[in-house]
Scaffold this active site. Structure first.
Site, PDB file in Angstrom:
ATOM      1  N   GLY A  55       4.417   7.585   3.376  1.00 47.90           N
ATOM      2  CA  GLY A  55       5.369   6.602   2.887  1.00 47.90           C
ATOM      3  C   GLY A  55       4.662   5.447   2.221  1.00 47.90           C
ATOM      4  O   GLY A  55       3.456   5.487   1.961  1.00 47.90           O
ATOM      5  N   GLY A 103       0.683   5.266   1.413  1.00 42.90           N
ATOM      6  CA  GLY A 103      -0.007   6.230   2.248  1.00 42.90           C
ATOM      7  C   GLY A 103       0.556   7.617   2.086  1.00 42.90           C
ATOM      8  O   GLY A 103       1.378   7.895   1.195  1.00 42.90           O
ATOM      9  N   ALA A 104       0.096   8.512   2.953  1.00 45.12           N
ATOM     10  CA  ALA A 104       0.538   9.902   2.869  1.00 45.12           C
ATOM     11  C   ALA A 104       1.960  10.071   3.364  1.00 45.12           C
ATOM     12  O   ALA A 104       2.656  10.991   2.937  1.00 45.12           O
ATOM     13  CB  ALA A 104      -0.408  10.790   3.676  1.00 45.12           C
ATOM     14  N   GLY A 135       0.829  -1.201   0.000  1.00 49.44           N
ATOM     15  CA  GLY A 135       0.000   0.000   0.000  1.00 49.44           C
ATOM     16  C   GLY A 135       0.857   1.241   0.000  1.00 49.44           C
ATOM     17  O   GLY A 135       2.064   1.207   0.262  1.00 49.44           O
ATOM     18  N   ASP A 140      -5.315   8.226  15.015  1.00 49.16           N
ATOM     19  CA  ASP A 140      -5.710   8.101  13.598  1.00 49.16           C
ATOM     20  C   ASP A 140      -6.493   6.807  13.385  1.00 49.16           C
ATOM     21  O   ASP A 140      -6.122   5.962  12.576  1.00 49.16           O
ATOM     22  CB  ASP A 140      -4.475   8.136  12.700  1.00 49.16           C
ATOM     23  CG  ASP A 140      -4.843   8.355  11.232  1.00 49.16           C
ATOM     24  OD1 ASP A 140      -5.974   8.800  10.965  1.00 49.16           O
ATOM     25  OD2 ASP A 140      -4.009   8.070  10.364  1.00 49.16           O
ATOM     26  N   VAL A 174       4.302   1.010   1.999  1.00 52.89           N
ATOM     27  CA  VAL A 174       4.365  -0.212   2.791  1.00 52.89           C
ATOM     28  C   VAL A 174       4.640  -1.369   1.840  1.00 52.89           C
ATOM     29  O   VAL A 174       3.934  -1.548   0.842  1.00 52.89           O
ATOM     30  CB  VAL A 174       3.060  -0.450   3.576  1.00 52.89           C
ATOM     31  CG1 VAL A 174       3.168  -1.705   4.428  1.00 52.89           C
ATOM     32  CG2 VAL A 174       2.739   0.757   4.446  1.00 52.89           C
TER      33      VAL A 174
END
EC number: 2.7.11.25
Length: 651
Positions: free
Chosen positions: A80, A77-78, A75, A196, A82
């Site tokens: 970095g 994300g904002a 995936g 979060d 994964v």
């Protein structure tokens, strides 16, 4: 040499206080000074230091970094990306979160400080162990990235499951919410705030166990990524509490707000506020109005109360995770209490209950496809038809004005609060009639998923009395009523099957409409004949849809055949109308069946002729397009094959 060792022995053992006093007034001789030096050296040696604890080398020793290999991208994300990784020492699968490290000299010092804080916090998070949180395994620093090694969860996140399967039923939402609160309670007890919580940060394994990810170190990761020029946290404002947006200071209650927003996300399949506002507009709306997201209407009263408590405007009024774990929506205790109330009502009834049926959870559900299992509650007769329900869902749910409403299960007996029945002089809620339950069933699938309830009153001596009994393994209370109920159900199923068969082909529909418009007698005889011959022969075998001719050609032949059938039958029916019923009933039935068979055979012959004409027309068009002709012999052979192929239209 002997004198030297002798002086050493005397200085260690035979020295007295008088010698020390004399040494203070007079300087010691040379041998005595040498002996003191040797004594001090021996005392400082390891021989006399055994009582001191040696330094703990285990705490000082630093474990070697984890050797890992990067795999495919999981995936993005904002802050970095994964990746899937593998531990080269143990072979364990990992989830590696890579955060970019800036190379700008101006912010290099801040970057190093955040990296050190992040590494220290990950060391603390490594000591946490709970089945509903993702384990932190360590960090590995490279030239341009910082790699955070996490536990790998193969199922994916809740947001990805919502995209694949849509909104979750309330039973799944209850299970996930319970596990979410357990993990959040563990974090809050260790003074860790998630900051979060959303569907993208809740992972699900193959066994349905959820795990919280991106907790604890999220603040340091956000600051580190902001220095590196990463974007803001996309989509997260939809789950933010008002105090977080206003930056007035927040605590663990902000996570409770996010839990309520996550429950709305699981129920609706979409992020809260996403249907009304975009991200920036949602931030402005939440910060100014401090209102909670709209709560869905298709949830139970317990779920509605749970969301209202999580989405309190004042942070101090929101319950903790430990308190929410005791809520009826999470525990389902209200459903169990309703079952206990029903059991006590049956125990106090006038008809005794068998000992094995005192618990409401011991009701047996039918696992066959027929609708023959009937459990009688005296005059209250409930037909159970659950061919696909598991034994775990065998509890009977009653819906009242203050009862537990479980929207995810359709196997419930609906109770009308407006009608009442009398029981020993007291009033109580009555059940809907079986006909009303049948009206709500529009398809065959709904017949196997609803609990039909039949109510009738046994009047005696001027008083209305309701007798309640449960006889699952014994004969029914009234065999005549059971036969009548079964006959009504079978007739209803036959009607539905006939309607479904009509929709299978337009040929039968047009033929059926023509028979109805032509003669009612033909229609009645056709229906009776179909009911008599339904088991051995079924419906009329018709050609498939893909090989049927156009509606224009078919529409002429059934009407002509129908007119012919009706005209040929009208004299016979006119002659038989004046005869007595007892002598001409059998003759009229034979004439109707013969006329119907003649009409059907005529229609089949017309269909075959039109099919042959249509096939011949298509064959000529194909031959004309190909530019090549065929010999008369080949044409006759192919026509013979087509006739043999369509001789049985149902095959």
């Amino acid at each position: 040499m002997q004198d030297l060792f002798g002086s050493v022995r005397r200085s260690l053992v035979f020295r007295s206080t008088t010698d020390d006093e004399n040494q203070e007034n007079h300087p010691p001789p040379f041998p005595s000074l040498l002996a003191d030096k040797i004594t001090s050296c021996i005392r400082k040696s390891m021989v006399f230091a055994k009582s001191q604890s040696p330094p703990n080398n285990s705490t000082v020793q630093i474990k070697p970094p984890i050797r890992w290999r990067k795999g495919q991208l999981i995936g993005r994300g904002a802050f970095g990306t994964v990746y899937m990784g593998m531990n080269l020492d143990s072979g364990e699968l990992l989830a590696v979160k890579q955060v970019l490290i800036t190379s700008n000299c101006a912010s290099k010092e801040k970057t190093q400080a955040h990296i050190q804080e992040l590494e220290e916090e990950v060391k603390l998070l490594k000591n946490l162990s709970h089945p509903n949180i993702v384990r932190y395994l360590g960090t590995v620093r490279e030239d341009e990235t910082l790699n955070i090694l996490l536990e790998f969860v193969p199922g994916g996140s809740i947001s990805s499951l919502l995209e694949k399967f849509g909104a979750f039923p309330e039973s799944v939402v209850r299970t996930y919410t319970n596990q979410l609160l357990l993990g959040l309670e563990y974090l809050h007890n260790h003074a860790i705030m998630h900051r979060d919580i959303k569907g993208a940060n809740i992972l699900v394994d193959n066994q349905g166990c959820i795990k919280l990810a991106d907790f604890g170190a999220s603040k340091q990761v956000a600051e580190l990524a902001t220095i590196s020029g990463a974007k803001s946290m996309k989509g997260t404002p939809y789950w933010m509490a008002p105090e977080v947006i206003l930056q007035t200071g927040h605590s663990f209650s902000a996570d409770i707000w996010s839990v309520g927003c996550t429950v709305i996300e699981m129920v609706t399949g979409k992020a809260p506020w996403s249907q009304q506002y975009k991200e920036i507009a949602a931030i402005f709306h939440i910060g100014t109005t401090k209102s909670h997201p709209p709560i869905p209407d298709n949830i139970s009263s317990d779920a509605n109360d749970f969301l209202l408590k999580c989405l309190q405007q004042e942070p101090n009024l929101r319950p903790t995770a430990s308190e929410l774990l005791k809520h009826p929506f999470v525990t389902g205790k209200q459903k169990e209490s309703a079952s206990k109330d029903l059991t006590s009502f049956m125990d106090n009834s006038c008809s005794p209950l068998p000992s094995e049926l005192t618990n409401i959870t011991s009701y047996q559900t039918s696992t066959s496809d027929d609708v023959g299992d009937i459990c009688n509650l005296g005059s209250l007769t409930c037909t159970l038809a659950f061919p696909e329900k598991s034994i775990q869902n065998n509890s009977l749910c009653l819906k009242s004005n203050n009862g537990y409403d479980d929207d995810d299960d359709n196997d419930m007996c609906l109770i009308d609060d407006e009608n009442f029945l009398t029981y020993n002089g007291e009033t109580g809620p009555s059940l809907d009639n079986n006909t009303d339950a049948k009206k709500s069933c529009d398809t065959m699938s709904e017949i196997s998923d609803i609990l039909k309830c039949k109510f009738d009153e046994n009047s005696g001596n001027g008083e209305t009395e309701t007798k309640v009994s449960m006889e699952v393994d014994h004969p029914s209370y009234s065999e005549d009523e059971n036969e009548l109920t079964e006959s009504k159900i079978k007739a209803f199923l036959d009607d539905k099957a006939a309607e479904l068969k009509k929709l299978q082909t337009p040929l039968y529909e047009e033929f059926y409409n023509g028979m109805i418009t032509c003669s009612p007698i033909c229609m009645e005889s056709n229906i009776n004949n179909n009911k008599r011959e339904e088991a051995p022969r079924g419906f009329l075998k018709l050609p498939p849809k893909s090989r049927s001719p156009s509606q224009g050609h078919i529409g002429r032949s059934p009407s002509r055949a129908t007119d012919a059938a009706c005209c040929s039958k009208s004299p016979e029916s006119g002659n038989s109308s004046g005869a007595p019923k007892n002598s001409n009933a059998s003759a009229g039935a034979e004439q109707e069946s013969n006329s119907q068979s003649v009409a059907l055979s005529e229609i089949e012959r017309k269909w075959k002729e039109e099919l042959d004409q249509e096939l011949e027309r298509k064959r000529r068009e194909i031959t004309r397009q190909a530019g090549m002709g065929s010999s008369p012999r080949d044409r006759s052979l192919s026509r013979h094959r087509e006739k043999s192929r369509f001789a049985s239209p149902g095959k």
